[in-house]
Design a protein around this motif. Structure first.
Motif, short mmCIF file in Angstrom:
data_model
loop_
_atom_site.label_atom_id
_atom_site.label_comp_id
_atom_site.label_asym_id
_atom_site.label_seq_id
_atom_site.Cartn_x
_atom_site.Cartn_y
_atom_site.Cartn_z
N LYS A 20 0.83 -1.21 0.00
CA LYS A 20 0.00 0.00 0.00
C LYS A 20 0.86 1.26 0.00
CE LYS A 20 -4.31 -1.42 2.04
NZ LYS A 20 -5.31 -1.02 3.02
N LEU A 21 1.95 1.24 0.76
CA LEU A 21 2.85 2.40 0.81
C LEU A 21 3.45 2.68 -0.57
CD1 LEU A 21 4.26 4.54 2.58
CD2 LEU A 21 6.10 2.88 2.90
N MET A 22 3.89 1.63 -1.26
CA MET A 22 4.48 1.83 -2.59
C MET A 22 3.45 2.35 -3.59
SD MET A 22 7.33 -1.15 -3.08
CE MET A 22 6.34 -2.52 -2.54
N LEU A 27 1.36 6.79 -6.79
CA LEU A 27 0.29 7.69 -7.25
C LEU A 27 0.62 9.15 -6.96
CD1 LEU A 27 -2.93 5.71 -6.35
CD2 LEU A 27 -2.00 6.17 -8.61
N VAL A 28 1.35 9.40 -5.87
CA VAL A 28 1.72 10.77 -5.55
C VAL A 28 2.85 11.25 -6.47
CG1 VAL A 28 2.79 12.22 -3.77
CG2 VAL A 28 0.92 10.70 -3.17
N ALA A 29 3.83 10.39 -6.75
CA ALA A 29 5.00 10.80 -7.53
C ALA A 29 4.78 10.76 -9.03
CB ALA A 29 6.18 9.91 -7.17
N SER A 30 3.84 9.96 -9.51
CA SER A 30 3.69 9.77 -10.95
C SER A 30 3.36 11.06 -11.72
CB SER A 30 2.68 8.68 -11.26
OG SER A 30 1.42 9.01 -10.75
N PRO A 31 2.51 11.97 -11.22
CA PRO A 31 2.29 13.20 -12.00
C PRO A 31 3.56 14.03 -12.18
CG PRO A 31 0.58 12.96 -10.35
CD PRO A 31 1.59 11.91 -10.08
N PHE A 32 4.39 14.08 -11.14
CA PHE A 32 5.65 14.83 -11.25
C PHE A 32 6.62 14.17 -12.21
CE2 PHE A 32 4.02 15.76 -6.96
CZ PHE A 32 3.79 17.12 -7.12
N LEU A 33 6.69 12.85 -12.17
CA LEU A 33 7.56 12.14 -13.11
C LEU A 33 7.06 12.30 -14.54
CD1 LEU A 33 8.34 8.82 -11.20
CD2 LEU A 33 9.92 10.66 -11.76
N LEU A 34 5.75 12.26 -14.73
CA LEU A 34 5.18 12.42 -16.06
C LEU A 34 5.45 13.82 -16.60
CD1 LEU A 34 3.73 9.99 -17.15
CD2 LEU A 34 1.60 11.23 -16.94
N LEU A 35 5.26 14.84 -15.77
CA LEU A 35 5.53 16.21 -16.19
C LEU A 35 7.01 16.39 -16.52
CD1 LEU A 35 4.39 19.03 -16.61
CD2 LEU A 35 4.91 19.51 -14.22
N HIS A 36 7.86 15.84 -15.71
CA HIS A 36 9.30 15.94 -15.97
C HIS A 36 9.67 15.20 -17.26
CE1 HIS A 36 13.65 15.49 -15.43
NE2 HIS A 36 13.55 16.59 -14.71
N ALA A 37 9.05 14.04 -17.49
CA ALA A 37 9.32 13.29 -18.72
C ALA A 37 8.89 14.09 -19.95
CB ALA A 37 8.61 11.95 -18.69
N VAL A 38 7.73 14.75 -19.86
CA VAL A 38 7.28 15.57 -20.98
C VAL A 38 8.24 16.73 -21.20
CG1 VAL A 38 5.43 17.15 -21.71
CG2 VAL A 38 4.86 14.91 -20.81
N LEU A 39 8.69 17.35 -20.12
CA LEU A 39 9.65 18.45 -20.24
C LEU A 39 10.95 18.00 -20.89
CD1 LEU A 39 9.29 20.48 -16.93
CD2 LEU A 39 9.11 21.37 -19.23
N VAL A 40 11.48 16.86 -20.45
CA VAL A 40 12.77 16.38 -20.95
C VAL A 40 12.65 15.89 -22.40
CG1 VAL A 40 14.51 14.56 -20.66
CG2 VAL A 40 13.71 15.84 -18.69
N LYS A 41 11.59 15.13 -22.69
CA LYS A 41 11.47 14.52 -24.02
C LYS A 41 10.94 15.48 -25.08
CE LYS A 41 12.53 10.29 -22.71
NZ LYS A 41 13.69 9.61 -23.12
N LEU A 42 9.93 16.30 -24.71
CA LEU A 42 9.26 17.10 -25.72
C LEU A 42 9.53 18.60 -25.63
CD1 LEU A 42 5.82 15.29 -25.56
CD2 LEU A 42 7.69 14.87 -27.16
N GLY A 43 10.02 19.05 -24.51
CA GLY A 43 10.32 20.47 -24.36
C GLY A 43 9.29 21.19 -23.52
N HIS A 73 -7.82 7.22 -1.73
CA HIS A 73 -6.79 7.51 -0.74
C HIS A 73 -6.97 6.63 0.50
CE1 HIS A 73 -4.13 9.51 2.03
NE2 HIS A 73 -5.15 9.78 2.81
N ALA A 74 -8.21 6.47 0.95
CA ALA A 74 -8.47 5.66 2.14
C ALA A 74 -8.12 4.20 1.91
CB ALA A 74 -9.94 5.79 2.55
N VAL A 75 -8.36 3.72 0.70
CA VAL A 75 -8.06 2.32 0.40
C VAL A 75 -6.55 2.09 0.30
CG1 VAL A 75 -8.24 0.57 -1.41
CG2 VAL A 75 -10.26 1.84 -0.70
N LEU A 76 -5.83 3.03 -0.31
CA LEU A 76 -4.41 2.84 -0.55
C LEU A 76 -3.51 3.36 0.57
CD1 LEU A 76 -4.07 3.60 -4.35
CD2 LEU A 76 -4.05 1.40 -3.21
N SER A 77 -4.05 4.11 1.51
CA SER A 77 -3.23 4.68 2.56
C SER A 77 -2.68 3.58 3.46
CB SER A 77 -4.03 5.67 3.39
OG SER A 77 -3.24 6.13 4.46
N PRO A 78 -1.35 3.48 3.59
CA PRO A 78 -0.78 2.42 4.42
C PRO A 78 -0.91 2.70 5.91
CG PRO A 78 0.95 3.78 3.50
CD PRO A 78 -0.33 4.26 2.91
#
Length: 189
Positions: A20-22, A27-43, A73-78
């Motif tokens: 659950k923690l992972m 889910l918390v980190a994926s939007p930031f990673l996605l935004l960073h990937a778009v910035l790095v790959k596409l500009g 959030h309640a279901v996945l919160s460790p």
């Protein structure tokens, strides 16, 4: 001698906690990673368009969808204590060859065999405070193995680790850059 079973909460499941923690962190980190990937790959321009699109989509969030996000959030919160079903706990007094009685504790349902009064059994487990916590055994009278129901939450843990490793391999460059930035912010060389 066998006492009547009583009900207790199941033991704390570390595999379920870390799974659950992972997923929560993913889910918390994926939007930031996605935004960073778009910035790095596409500009910067596609990233700005993506942010503008997200802001536009936020207008359509209703209270119902917010409630479903809170439920997710309640279901996945460790850290949330989960109300789980109770498991039976049985205590036995077992005599050895020297007629010395030992206290035996069986927590959980039997998945193999059973123990009854006047059975001749061999039991394995861990000793705690003079009580044997049974993991498995053998009933010599009925010639059957004794097994306690196990938790299979380790399978979910392995699947989660596999998904995270696949995502890290796919997003290796953005995640490496994010880790580098996090180390700079932390003050480590």
């Amino acid at each position: 001698m066998m006492e009547a079973p009583h009900q207790e909460k199941p033991d704390f499941d570390w595999y379920r906690f870390f799974t659950k923690l992972m997923w929560f962190l993913l889910l918390v980190a994926s939007p930031f990673l996605l935004l960073h990937a778009v910035l790095v790959k596409l500009g910067a321009l596609p990233a700005l368009l993506a942010v503008a699109g997200m802001i536009y989509l936020l207008r359509f969030i209703t209270p119902t969808s917010l409630l479903s996000l809170l439920h997710l959030h309640a279901v996945l919160s460790p850290f949330r204590r989960q109300e789980r079903e109770m498991v039976p706990v049985r205590y036995f007094r077992v005599r050895d060859d020297d007629e010395i009685e030992w206290m035996v504790r069986v927590k959980g349902d039997f998945r193999l065999g059973n123990i009854s009064t006047d059975d001749l059994v061999s039991l394995r487990g861990r000793w705690r405070g003079g009580t044997l916590f049974v993991i498995r055994g053998y009933n010599h009278r009925t010639r059957s193995r004794i097994g306690i129901q196990n938790s299979y939450s380790w399978i979910g843990f392995v699947v989660t680790v596999t998904v995270i490793l696949a995502l890290v391999c796919f997003f290796w460059e953005p995640s490496r850059a994010l880790m580098h930035k996090m180390q700079e912010l932390g003050g480590r060389p």
